[in-house]
Design a protein around this motif. Structure first.
Motif, PDB file in Angstrom:
ATOM      1  N   PRO A 102     -33.451 -16.922  -6.000  1.00 10.06           N
ATOM      2  CA  PRO A 102     -33.427 -16.332  -5.091  1.00 10.06           C
ATOM      3  C   PRO A 102     -31.859 -16.559  -3.949  1.00 10.06           C
ATOM      4  O   PRO A 102     -32.352 -15.758  -2.924  1.00 10.06           O
TER       5      PRO A 102
ATOM      6  N   GLY B 239     -33.203  -9.592   7.868  1.00  8.03           N
ATOM      7  CA  GLY B 239     -33.989  -9.602   8.112  1.00  8.03           C
ATOM      8  C   GLY B 239     -35.111  -9.134   7.050  1.00  8.03           C
ATOM      9  O   GLY B 239     -35.204 -10.164   5.968  1.00  8.03           O
ATOM     10  N   ASP B 240     -35.326  -7.915   6.309  1.00  3.62           N
ATOM     11  CA  ASP B 240     -36.250  -7.613   6.033  1.00  3.62           C
ATOM     12  C   ASP B 240     -35.896  -7.821   4.185  1.00  3.62           C
ATOM     13  O   ASP B 240     -35.926  -7.740   3.280  1.00  3.62           O
TER      14      ASP B 240
ATOM     15  N   GLU C  24     -42.820  -8.213   6.981  1.00  2.00           N
ATOM     16  CA  GLU C  24     -41.809  -9.091   7.527  1.00  2.00           C
ATOM     17  C   GLU C  24     -40.622  -9.062   6.041  1.00  2.00           C
ATOM     18  O   GLU C  24     -39.771  -8.489   5.821  1.00  2.00           O
TER      19      GLU C  24
ATOM     20  N   PHE D 217     -45.364  -6.508  -0.168  1.00  2.00           N
ATOM     21  CA  PHE D 217     -44.604  -6.749  -0.032  1.00  2.00           C
ATOM     22  C   PHE D 217     -45.603  -7.414   1.462  1.00  2.00           C
ATOM     23  O   PHE D 217     -46.445  -6.115   1.652  1.00  2.00           O
TER      24      PHE D 217
ATOM     25  N   GLN E 111     -33.063  -9.654   3.079  1.00  2.00           N
ATOM     26  CA  GLN E 111     -32.470 -10.536   2.660  1.00  2.00           C
ATOM     27  C   GLN E 111     -34.747 -11.090   2.170  1.00  2.00           C
ATOM     28  O   GLN E 111     -34.491 -12.783   1.284  1.00  2.00           O
ATOM     29  N   HIS E 112     -35.364 -11.269   3.223  1.00  2.00           N
ATOM     30  CA  HIS E 112     -36.802 -11.992   2.694  1.00  2.00           C
ATOM     31  C   HIS E 112     -36.778 -11.538   1.009  1.00  2.00           C
ATOM     32  O   HIS E 112     -37.428 -11.813   0.566  1.00  2.00           O
ATOM     33  N   ARG E 113     -37.541  -9.649   0.892  1.00  2.00           N
ATOM     34  CA  ARG E 113     -37.701  -9.207   0.276  1.00  2.00           C
ATOM     35  C   ARG E 113     -37.125  -9.482  -1.200  1.00  2.00           C
ATOM     36  O   ARG E 113     -37.469  -9.767  -2.389  1.00  2.00           O
TER      37      ARG E 113
ATOM     38  N   SER F  41     -29.923 -13.480  -2.387  1.00  2.00           N
ATOM     39  CA  SER F  41     -30.650 -12.530  -0.834  1.00  2.00           C
ATOM     40  C   SER F  41     -29.074 -13.062  -0.250  1.00  2.00           C
ATOM     41  O   SER F  41     -29.233 -12.833   1.137  1.00  2.00           O
TER      42      SER F  41
ATOM     43  N   ALA G  33     -35.561 -12.728  -1.769  1.00  2.00           N
ATOM     44  CA  ALA G  33     -35.621 -13.678  -2.916  1.00  2.00           C
ATOM     45  C   ALA G  33     -37.346 -13.879  -3.206  1.00  2.00           C
ATOM     46  O   ALA G  33     -37.602 -14.315  -4.212  1.00  2.00           O
ATOM     47  N   ILE G  34     -38.187 -13.196  -2.319  1.00  2.00           N
ATOM     48  CA  ILE G  34     -39.534 -12.728  -2.996  1.00  2.00           C
ATOM     49  C   ILE G  34     -39.469 -12.135  -4.581  1.00  2.00           C
ATOM     50  O   ILE G  34     -39.626 -12.478  -6.323  1.00  2.00           O
ATOM     51  N   ASN G  35     -38.470 -11.221  -4.485  1.00  2.00           N
ATOM     52  CA  ASN G  35     -38.094 -10.047  -5.926  1.00  2.00           C
ATOM     53  C   ASN G  35     -37.343 -11.190  -7.110  1.00  2.00           C
ATOM     54  O   ASN G  35     -37.900 -10.465  -8.087  1.00  2.00           O
TER      55      ASN G  35
ATOM     56  N   ASN H 155     -37.710 -13.924  12.771  1.00  2.00           N
ATOM     57  CA  ASN H 155     -38.657 -13.813  11.488  1.00  2.00           C
ATOM     58  C   ASN H 155     -39.164 -14.757  11.002  1.00  2.00           C
ATOM     59  O   ASN H 155     -38.117 -15.694  10.362  1.00  2.00           O
TER      60      ASN H 155
ATOM     61  N   MET I  70     -33.869  -4.111  -2.884  1.00  2.00           N
ATOM     62  CA  MET I  70     -34.435  -3.164  -2.601  1.00  2.00           C
ATOM     63  C   MET I  70     -35.643  -3.207  -3.250  1.00  2.00           C
ATOM     64  O   MET I  70     -35.752  -4.301  -3.074  1.00  2.00           O
ATOM     65  N   MET I  71     -36.504  -1.950  -2.201  1.00  2.00           N
ATOM     66  CA  MET I  71     -38.081  -2.156  -2.795  1.00  2.00           C
ATOM     67  C   MET I  71     -38.717  -2.027  -4.213  1.00  2.00           C
ATOM     68  O   MET I  71     -39.261  -1.254  -4.262  1.00  2.00           O
ATOM     69  N   LEU I  72     -37.777  -2.755  -5.142  1.00  2.00           N
ATOM     70  CA  LEU I  72     -38.532  -3.164  -6.693  1.00  2.00           C
ATOM     71  C   LEU I  72     -39.956  -3.656  -7.066  1.00  2.00           C
ATOM     72  O   LEU I  72     -40.741  -3.102  -7.481  1.00  2.00           O
ATOM     73  N   THR I  73     -40.219  -4.499  -5.643  1.00  2.00           N
ATOM     74  CA  THR I  73     -41.761  -4.942  -5.660  1.00  2.00           C
ATOM     75  C   THR I  73     -41.720  -5.779  -6.785  1.00  2.00           C
ATOM     76  O   THR I  73     -41.056  -5.590  -7.812  1.00  2.00           O
ATOM     77  N   PRO I  74     -42.877  -6.943  -6.347  1.00  2.00           N
ATOM     78  CA  PRO I  74     -43.172  -8.181  -6.820  1.00  2.00           C
ATOM     79  C   PRO I  74     -43.443  -7.721  -8.369  1.00  2.00           C
ATOM     80  O   PRO I  74     -42.973  -8.001  -9.329  1.00  2.00           O
TER      81      PRO I  74
END
Lengths: 442, 442, 442
Positions: free
Chosen positions: C244, C254-255, A45, A42, C257-259, C248, C261-263, A65, C310-314
């Motif tokens: 996404p 902040g982080d 941000e 990630f 919602q961002h995370r 989110s 969307a990416i995941n 952000n 969560m910090m699932l990572t891409p």
């Protein structure tokens, strides 16, 4: 329960081929997982740990952000790639589902590779590619250029060949973008050069190589029907409406994003009127051609891709849109038949008129606008920030920047032609040259 | 490559007419470029120079720009105008592409003129019209009122006549808006009066003047078919979903935008239920009429256009939506045939039911809500800011404001009827009175 | 003017039944107005009075309102519920308009009740339910679970029965959500458990109870046709693109919602490739099944519903999407016929494959991701904030949180099965058991 199926004949005869698409998709996705596992993390941000540090430093404004500056535009761009390009291509009578479906497959395939390739060049830190919302937008942009090329190739290749072409095109896109943005420091936020010029000439080169003379026999499949045209208008309208988001999505926060949206809005509005005028003028009996309305009305968005974030001014945008509506419509009427009959370029969706020529115009307009920039108009700091000049911009003045912008056009064009030729030859030669088909694929 | 074409017969017989549409479009666009060149510049927020000054004053919060408060709503409104209105009108069997296509042309034509006319009244500074995202929204709003009128006129005029009507309607819209907003200090953020009442009565007046008794012969073209109805539902749903953005797009930042979205959401939800109830009640055999579902479900959004940003409260919104679903559906069943047979108003899309009556209700609800405003509910400063009262609002109390709001309804109505009559007579009399046609245009 | 109508036969024979739908709609809406009048008020952020107080305290940053963090996502979710779910179900040849229309009615009906029920549990203060944009999103989420269940029941019930089922399902949803979120402190921002698992198993239980063996006679109505499939792709693409935002929409600013969307973006991209691979693999002749493309490509979004923030990572997201594309496609090919023939579950739209199984997977992935959370990855404060741990989280460590997450799956499943059984029996038994029909309803 029996349901209709998307089929591409040709595969049915060959059990070996039956396994190719599944295998390519699965192996590719496994490779993606491995590469993402090793390289992709990630962006700060989007990282929980980073946020805590920010909070400890009392930098707690959540909404400052980058995510919140870009996310609405990201979603608009996403709609343009998947619904816009997908449905725009449904105007062909029998390609409807194939166009939407394969556009979907290509794009989902391409964005993953684009995240890696673009990340490699632009957000590689300490051995990791850090991705955030701007990377997602750029991946969509990159895939947009694939969708453009798909518009010329549509119906001539098998799905597996499309995936292979996508793989190479994304790679070349990332290299070209790196040369322009990082080496030449060219500004191209809306991608007139990197997305449209590159994508269109790449696609046209590939389709030239895949030329099959007997394709003409199946022309009857290329007609459009009433409902197909309404579906295509969904694609057109979403592209038209969201183009201001496309051109402003990765611009600087604040005034640049605002300006890009206004310029694009003006250019597109102007373009509609000249498209209607010339479509009516150039047809016998003054009728409108639906294909022009579906395509040429969008040329104004392509042609301000580079300059929209600059101080192009609303009337400048109207002029660009005015010209592009004319150029694009004239291209459909006079140039496209010429390209097909003389140069053997079968441009299924007319991307030469919508993306190639307006893309070139966009590059030129961008170069001129950059060269004409003054401190009076931008302010000193504004000028430095708008063009990312470093230091006190002694070594790069606006006119030098204009020169580099112009160089960017030629680099994109060269990459597209050379890349398209090599990839088209390599990917295309081995198999469908030996057994030319009189039938389109989907 | 042969493709289908949008044609309007009538033009084929007359080579003179063949040149009219192209000429009007081109001359118009040239005029726009000249006028934009002389008058239109960027809003300070979109200006590079301005940003530098802000930075030097340490006013560097990029996201506090008006742009970020309004851009997502702008895009939603944009979708409503081009996809919403365009596809809503595809329910007519043979008008599908014509409705979407001409809506596109009119809107692109109208927004440019609207930017000039509205800018002239509202953002003219030092000899220049300064445009930013709020101007873009207001131009879309203005064109929304043109699209509404188009719903009544659809099929009765040639494209050139539509463009001329658009030109005059936009001008009158801007004058009416100036009278209401700047002279009477009326609040009308969602445009119940300025957009819906004005647009609908303007269109109905023009369609009355263009009445041709033998039009009935071509009724068979007016039927809807299965897929047409699904396309029309795309229009309906996008209007319905994005209406909260429409009513909140130009409200004050913060609580007013938030409130407008909530009130509109509630009113629309309520409206769907009473529309279904009365559509089923008023039909033989209890079936639902698809035209009601496509149109009357939206009346709740029209009717809170003025009051949504005020403290209407969620239950107040439910009541307004409840009533409007009924009024609109009853209008379709009983009033529309009456208007056509007795008053000779051929209201193609039923805009009297969806925009005219709910618009009037919206004006009244707004006047009542404003008159009922108290310091207890709004807070003292809140009251002043919500209604833009100047000074310590000695001269304008909530009840006086209510009176002015009511006056706004009558002004809008008068402008629409008088303007529609003059423009309709002037534009319409000369040519198609002499040769009445039994055929619709598109 | 004669227009086509949506009809459900059965009602025509019985004048008593003719009055039922209007009566239910009107009475219900009156009840809503009364309940909203007594209980519902604006959230402080939407209240004019509150804003004044904020201003007096110099807390004047307008854009730091929750509204601006969530409104763009709210609109995306709104599109998913009304256009996404509505059009996804148009793939059935004769259900097109019925699917879109009743989805519209159900959703408009359901969101009002959801605002009350969810507000009761989550935003009840001083005797009032305070609603803001987050409540609107949650109401849409709740109705999303109703739309999911509708996908299994589609065609088997009358509109009035659908409304009654909606009423009970929304109530149970709110209770289940309260147990998970407020009592068990489970995180489920994208609703893998509360929306998908609950909605799907509720719908499957109800459809099991409504099983009618002679329904098979009308299978011919279930075929899809060319244009139906293009309409369905509109639904699919809007769900896919906006997912996404769905995952989110209610995450922390902040982080998170961002995370999220990416995941979700990564998981969905991966899912498309494995869906295509297995759809082609499992069909004779290697053709693609359009129903798989329309549905299984979305499973990746369902399956990261809990863990996306969560910090699932891409790469973790890619893996989840990879598996779910396979599971969902295999479910369509092998499990669905088995469910119908052996368990008598007629799953019209295949929600078991798209929502039930991926929802369970999503719950499990969420539990594992939560259990694996460390201070090293999240930071100490980041960990507390990500999981809403209170105090210094002595009593709830990540592994304990994982256990509670797992408990949430079982609670949702139990509520769905028990609730669906009771509601299905109670609502369904009395009337259509006595007169089984061989005909579908719409």
């Amino acid at each position: 329960m029996e349901r209709t199926r998307v089929g591409w004949s040709g595969m049915v005869k060959n059990t070996y081929m039956r396994w190719r698409l599944p295998l390519v998709c699965l192996l590719w996705e496994v490779a993606m997982i491995v590469l993402f596992g090793v390289f992709v993390r990630f962006d700060p941000e989007a990282d929980a740990h980073w946020k805590e540090e920010q909070r400890q430093k009392n930098l707690t404004s959540d909404i400052e952000n980058d995510f919140y500056f870009r996310y609405p535009s990201f979603q608009d761009v996403h709609v343009m790639i998947f619904v816009g390009f997908g449905f725009l291509m449904t105007f062909l009578q029998r390609y409807g589902f194939g166009a939407v479906g394969f556009n979907f497959l290509l794009a989902a395939f391409g964005i993953q590779w684009a995240l890696l390739m673009q990340g490699w060049f632009h957000s590689f830190e300490n051995g990791k590619i850090l991705i955030g919302v701007e990377n997602l937008i750029n991946a969509d942009f990159c895939v947009g250029s694939v969708c453009i090329a798909f518009g010329a190739i549509l119906g001539k290749t098998s799905p597996v060949q499309l995936l292979i072409l996508t793989l190479f095109q994304v790679t070349l896109f990332a290299v070209n973008e790196y040369i322009l943005v990082s080496l030449l420091h060219v500004k191209d936020a809306g991608g007139s050069m990197t997305i449209h010029t590159f994508g269109a000439y790449f696609g046209l080169t590939v389709t030239r190589i895949l030329y099959r003379p007997n394709l003409e026999q199946s022309k009857d499949k290329q007609g459009s029907v009433y409902h197909s045209d309404l579906f295509a208008m969904i694609g057109t309208l979403y592209l038209w409406m969201y183009w201001p988001s496309f051109n402003s999505a990765v611009s600087n926060h604040g005034d640049a994003q605002h300006r890009a949206a206004i310029n694009t809005y003006c250019s597109l509005a102007s373009c509609v009127l000249t498209t209607v005028a010339f479509s009516s003028l150039l047809q016998k009996k003054g009728k409108l051609d639906m294909v022009h309305i579906q395509n040429a009305t969008l040329a104004g968005g392509v042609a301000v891709g580079t300059s929209a974030e600059m101080m192009l001014t609303p009337y400048g945008s109207l002029i660009v849109g005015f010209l592009c509506g004319i150029v694009s419509t004239v291209g459909f009427v006079y140039l496209m038949p010429f390209l097909e009959s003389k140069l053997h370029i079968q441009d299924t969706c007319g991307i030469h008129n919508l993306h190639a020529m307006p893309g070139l115009i966009g590059g030129i307009v961008g170069a001129v606008t950059a060269a004409a920039a003054t401190e009076q108009v931008y302010g000193k700091e504004g000028l430095i920030s708008a063009f990312d000049f470093t230091g006190d911009y002694k070594e790069r003045t606006p006119s030098v920047q204009g020169g580099f912008q112009a160089a960017g056009i030629f680099v994109s064009l060269a990459m597209a032609l050379a890349g398209g030729a090599i990839v088209g030859e390599w990917a295309g030669c081995r198999e469908w040259r030996r057994k030319p088909r009189s039938r389109l694929w989907l």
